[in-house]
Design an enzyme around this catalytic site. Structure first.
Site, mmCIF file in Angstrom:
data_model
loop_
_atom_site.group_PDB
_atom_site.id
_atom_site.type_symbol
_atom_site.label_atom_id
_atom_site.label_comp_id
_atom_site.label_asym_id
_atom_site.label_seq_id
_atom_site.Cartn_x
_atom_site.Cartn_y
_atom_site.Cartn_z
ATOM 1 N N LYS A 252 0.835 -1.194 0.000
ATOM 2 C CA LYS A 252 0.000 0.000 0.000
ATOM 3 C C LYS A 252 0.875 1.250 0.000
ATOM 4 O O LYS A 252 1.950 1.269 0.603
ATOM 5 C CB LYS A 252 -0.913 -0.030 1.230
ATOM 6 C CG LYS A 252 -2.026 1.013 1.242
ATOM 7 C CD LYS A 252 -2.928 0.769 2.438
ATOM 8 C CE LYS A 252 -4.037 1.816 2.538
ATOM 9 N NZ LYS A 252 -4.921 1.575 3.703
ATOM 10 N N SER B 146 -9.702 1.709 2.726
ATOM 11 C CA SER B 146 -8.779 2.463 1.885
ATOM 12 C C SER B 146 -7.751 1.589 1.171
ATOM 13 O O SER B 146 -7.015 2.065 0.318
ATOM 14 C CB SER B 146 -8.037 3.498 2.734
ATOM 15 O OG SER B 146 -7.257 2.863 3.744
ATOM 16 N N SER C 141 -10.181 -0.866 6.873
ATOM 17 C CA SER C 141 -9.621 -0.587 5.558
ATOM 18 C C SER C 141 -8.957 -1.768 4.881
ATOM 19 O O SER C 141 -8.612 -1.695 3.705
ATOM 20 C CB SER C 141 -8.604 0.562 5.657
ATOM 21 O OG SER C 141 -9.244 1.746 6.048
#
Length: 520
Positions: free
Chosen positions: A65, A152, A176
């Protein structure tokens, strides 16, 4: 066999999938140099052939990420504020994987600074759910209805689901990792807070942020967890080895006494969850749950019963208060963490010539997106002298109440808080070893329904309503892909939650759900 899985052959599949799907999915923002990946894959293959592998993950292609620092590639956090930022160091979790032989495939899309539930607040555009395009010809992608990949960590989930990488690391603040895992049909695992070092994870809400994994199987998640769950002196919130030993001892003492008490019944029942009690929190049965999600939740309960588990209805009374408490604490911590982006030390700096205070204003207005600016303003208001007692302190009290509610429900002791009754009382009661809940209220929504100025932000904040409670309490939780939606054939996951430090119970229950899905 492992050479074929992780070595020379698999890097080709990853790069081919990136080439085929990424233009549509928008999961990878930066891809590592293909020749570097090839060279590392060849080295890994030779290690497998000679029996000198570094770990079971040697040669596996990983995506990270965009809020996990890496020296090799940018760390943008999905924001214009850090669009050209390259970290001088690598995050501990990433470093541990690299030492284990994992190959960095690239950096993955995310909501800006982790603020969002559908990966639509990114400076490079939204991530699309890959389930609408898998096994289709690229020329037909334009005719596919765009669906949310969740956020996210939507880029991480979408990359794993479309086989652009073997596994990915994400971050989970209020859901997330687990929400995109449910939408994309992969395993999303969030360990107990403090299990994995946050060193090198760019902070959103420091008391909530947790490095998590996105994989295709439960066993893969456990393999990665075993490698990166280590003490780290650079992170003051990471559990020390002494604390890890204390947790393990408390859980083992409890397990041994319980096994002795129920020895006969467990020995006579070979089913995998014999002796395990599963709680069904009544407060998670909210009105917003779609009929398909409710039905699959019921099916999951039947699967666990068939595996030998005793299913017990339980109550977490503070559940309705968790979203408000989470947003209060999360935005407050975000406003504090993001004040470091001043346009002077690193990151974006406005070209508008002006005095110091004006430089801050222009830099942050240009660098931050609207959702980040909104949460900074909310958090700053929460921390003002006139609001601190009414909002921030009250949210902290609710958070402790949530922890206490979970402690009262779980049979296992909480070795960190010490807030548990004598072990004999827990064994002989109907306290449970794990909880089973939905992850999301429905399958992945249409992207047009969660993207754009017409979206009510208050409604959007409720998307994490089922994943926030364990995050507030710092508990381990996992989204396991369980079935497909009855109407749209998109994935739906079920969430397994256990007591602090008892990741093994999450894996144990998760495997049963996973196996039942494979046999459906």
């Amino acid at each position: 066999m492992r050479v074929d899985l992780f070595g020379f052959r698999k890097f080709r599949e990853a790069l081919e999938s990136i080439s085929k799907y990424n233009k549509y999915v928008n999961a990878f923002v930066d891809v590592a140099d293909p020749q570097t990946i090839r060279d590392q894959a060849e080295e890994s293959a030779r290690r497998w052939e000679s029996g000198q592998t570094k770990s079971p993950l040697d040669g596996a292609i990983f995506g990270y990420k965009m809020n996990l620092c890496t020296k090799e590639l940018r760390t943008t956090c999905g924001s214009n504020m850090l669009n050209n930022f390259k970290s001088p160091y690598t995050a501990t979790a990433v470093e541990l994987l690299q030492e284990a032989g994992a190959i960095t495939g690239g950096k993955l899309n995310m909501d800006e600074f982790g603020m969002g539930s559908h990966n639509v607040f990114s400076n490079v555009g939204p991530v699309r759910n890959p389930h609408g395009i898998l096994d289709r010809a690229p020329e037909s992608f334009d005719n596919v209805e765009d669906r949310s990949a969740g956020g996210s960590s939507g880029g991480s989930a979408a990359a794993v689901a479309s086989k652009m990488c073997f596994a990915a690391l994400g971050s989970d603040t209020g859901g997330s990792v687990r929400l995109p895992a449910s939408y994309c049909g992969v395993v999303g695992f969030k360990p107990s807070y403090g299990r994995i070092s946050r060193w090198g994870l760019v902070a959103y809400g420091s008391s909530l942020d947790t490095v998590g994994t996105l994989t295709r199987t439960v066993d893969d998640a456990k393999t990665i967890f075993d490698i990166i769950s280590k003490e780290d002196e650079k992170d003051s919130t990471c559990l020390t080895q002494r604390q890890r030993d204390a947790i393990a001892k408390a859980l083992k003492d409890f397990s041994d006494k319980e096994a002795k008490l129920h020895e006969d019944s467990i020995r006579n029942d070979p089913r995998p969850l014999s002796g395990v009690r599963i709680g069904i929190p009544q407060e998670f049965n909210i009105a917003e749950l779609s009929p398909a999600t409710k039905e699959l939740w019921k099916r999951g309960i039947r699967v666990l019963k068939d595996a030998g588990a005793k299913v017990v209805p339980v109550s977490i009374p503070t559940t309705p208060l968790t979203v408000g408490a989470y947003l209060t604490l999360g935005t407050a911590e975000a406003s504090s963490n993001l004040q470091r982006y001043d346009g002077i030390r690193y990151g974006h700096q406005s070209d508008v010539p002006d005095e110091k205070d004006e430089l801050y204003i222009h830099t942050r207005s240009e660098g931050f997106g609207k959702e980040v600016r909104r949460r900074i303003l909310l958090g700053t208001y929460v921390l003002t002298s006139g609001s601190f007692n009414n909002f921030f302190l009250r949210a902290q009290k609710i958070r402790q109440m949530v922890r206490n509610d979970f402690d009262r429900v779980f049979a296992q002791p909480n070795a960190i808080t010490g807030s548990y009754s004598p072990i004999e009382d827990r064994i002989q009661s109907d306290r449970v070893h794990a909880l089973l809940t939905p992850v999301a209220v429905e399958t992945a929504p249409k992207l047009e329904d969660v993207f754009g100025d017409h979206i009510d932000p208050i409604t959007a904040y409720l998307d994490d309503i089922l994943t926030i409670p364990p995050s507030l309490a710092g508990l381990p939780a996992m989204s396991v892909p369980f079935a497909k939606g009855l109407d749209d054939n998109f994935p739906i996951g079920l969430q397994v939650i256990s007591q602090y430090g008892d990741e093994e119970m999450v894996f144990k229950v998760g495997r049963v759900l996973e196996k039942s899905r494979e046999s459906m």
